[in-house]
Every structure is written in structure tokens, then in C-alpha cells.
Motif scaffolding. Structure first.
Motif, PDB file in Angstrom:
ATOM      1  N   THR A  13      13.699 -10.501  35.285  1.00 33.83           N
ATOM      2  CA  THR A  13      12.691  -9.712  35.998  1.00 33.83           C
ATOM      3  C   THR A  13      13.360  -8.782  37.002  1.00 33.83           C
ATOM      4  OG1 THR A  13      12.421 -11.370  37.727  1.00 33.83           O
ATOM      5  CG2 THR A  13      10.915 -11.515  35.859  1.00 33.83           C
ATOM      6  N   ALA A  14      12.705  -7.673  37.261  1.00 32.37           N
ATOM      7  CA  ALA A  14      13.207  -6.706  38.244  1.00 32.37           C
ATOM      8  C   ALA A  14      12.467  -6.946  39.562  1.00 32.37           C
ATOM      9  CB  ALA A  14      12.955  -5.286  37.751  1.00 32.37           C
ATOM     10  N   PRO A  61      17.873  -4.674  48.807  1.00 34.89           N
ATOM     11  CA  PRO A  61      18.201  -6.078  48.601  1.00 34.89           C
ATOM     12  C   PRO A  61      17.009  -6.967  48.965  1.00 34.89           C
ATOM     13  CG  PRO A  61      19.196  -5.337  50.648  1.00 34.89           C
ATOM     14  CD  PRO A  61      18.549  -4.136  50.009  1.00 34.89           C
ATOM     15  N   GLU A  62      17.030  -8.197  48.451  1.00 33.01           N
ATOM     16  CA  GLU A  62      15.916  -9.108  48.714  1.00 33.01           C
ATOM     17  C   GLU A  62      15.870  -9.526  50.172  1.00 33.01           C
ATOM     18  OE1 GLU A  62      15.556 -12.283  45.914  1.00 33.01           O
ATOM     19  OE2 GLU A  62      15.829 -10.931  44.218  1.00 33.01           O
ATOM     20  N   SER A  63      17.028  -9.592  50.825  1.00 37.83           N
ATOM     21  CA  SER A  63      17.062  -9.883  52.259  1.00 37.83           C
ATOM     22  C   SER A  63      18.049  -8.934  52.930  1.00 37.83           C
ATOM     23  CB  SER A  63      17.451 -11.338  52.505  1.00 37.83           C
ATOM     24  OG  SER A  63      18.744 -11.599  52.009  1.00 37.83           O
ATOM     25  N   ARG A  64      17.817  -8.674  54.201  1.00 34.66           N
ATOM     26  CA  ARG A  64      18.654  -7.751  54.956  1.00 34.66           C
ATOM     27  C   ARG A  64      20.080  -8.295  55.048  1.00 34.66           C
ATOM     28  NH1 ARG A  64      20.427  -7.198  60.077  1.00 34.66           N
ATOM     29  NH2 ARG A  64      20.529  -5.119  60.944  1.00 34.66           N
ATOM     30  N   PRO A  65      21.079  -7.481  54.673  1.00 34.97           N
ATOM     31  CA  PRO A  65      22.455  -7.945  54.765  1.00 34.97           C
ATOM     32  C   PRO A  65      22.902  -8.081  56.221  1.00 34.97           C
ATOM     33  CG  PRO A  65      22.394  -5.671  54.029  1.00 34.97           C
ATOM     34  CD  PRO A  65      20.971  -6.125  54.126  1.00 34.97           C
ATOM     35  N   HIS A  66      23.913  -8.903  56.443  1.00 37.36           N
ATOM     36  CA  HIS A  66      24.467  -9.101  57.774  1.00 37.36           C
ATOM     37  C   HIS A  66      25.848  -8.479  57.844  1.00 37.36           C
ATOM     38  CE1 HIS A  66      21.258 -11.752  59.025  1.00 37.36           C
ATOM     39  NE2 HIS A  66      21.341 -12.321  57.835  1.00 37.36           N
ATOM     40  N   TYR A  67      26.174  -7.906  58.973  1.00 36.62           N
ATOM     41  CA  TYR A  67      27.468  -7.286  59.166  1.00 36.62           C
ATOM     42  C   TYR A  67      28.545  -8.366  59.222  1.00 36.62           C
ATOM     43  CZ  TYR A  67      31.196  -4.458  61.060  1.00 36.62           C
ATOM     44  OH  TYR A  67      32.376  -3.808  61.228  1.00 36.62           O
TER      45      TYR A  67
END
Length: 94
Positions: free
Chosen positions: A81-82, A87-93
Motif C-alpha cells: 500500500t502507498a 515521511p510517516e513521522s517527523r525525522p529527528h536531527y
């Protein structure tokens, strides 16, 4: 298992002020384009679609431009599935 090729409208989101500020790519699902049984076939379709999109979007501003106001698209491949967004969650630095 199946592989879904989907078109996403691409944008940038502000990640945070660490190291002078950083941004990350986001995408909003526009439509599912095709479904393939093999990963190899799905990525071949996505490559062809992205090559055509690159040519069609030559006159549009780059996503990295401060004047970008949307409208650029990319094809992405996912298993089964698309997602509605990436992204599904915010990336962290890091």
C-alpha cells in the motif's frame, strides 16, 4: 506481495534550527499509478515515470527554491500500500 507505484506531490518541511537549520522532503499522495508483482518491475516503472516527470516539470521551480509553490511530483514504490503522506513521522536531527 505486490509493489505499488504512486505519484506524490513533493514539498519541504522545516526540521529544526540545529546546525543552522535543516529541512526534509515530504510528499502527499496524489494517486496510485500501477501495481506490479516484482520489486524489479515496480522500480523500472517508477524510473520511467520519474524520467518523464523530470522532462515535463522542467519549467517548474525546484523544491529547494524559496519561491517553490508546489506542483512538482515524483513516483515512489511501496510494498502492498502507498501511504497518504511521507515521511510517516517527523525525522529527528542526528
Amino acid at each position: 506481495m505486490s509493489y505499488v507505484i504512486a505519484f506524490y506531490e513533493i514539498n519541504k518541511a522545516y526540521g529544526g534550527s540545529e546546525e543552522g537549520g535543516w529541512w526534509f522532503n515530504t510528499g502527499t499522495l496524489v494517486r496510485v499509478f500501477a501495481v506490479r508483482r516484482t520489486e524489479t518491475s515496480a522500480f523500472a516503472v517508477a524510473r520511467r515515470a520519474n524520467a518523464l516527470l523530470t522532462r515535463l516539470q522542467r519549467s517548474k521551480r525546484s523544491v529547494g527554491s524559496v519561491l517553490y509553490d508546489g506542483g512538482r511530483h515524483e513516483a515512489h514504490v511501496y510494498e502492498n500500500t502507498a501511504p497518504a503522506h511521507f515521511p510517516e513521522s517527523r525525522p529527528h536531527y542526528e
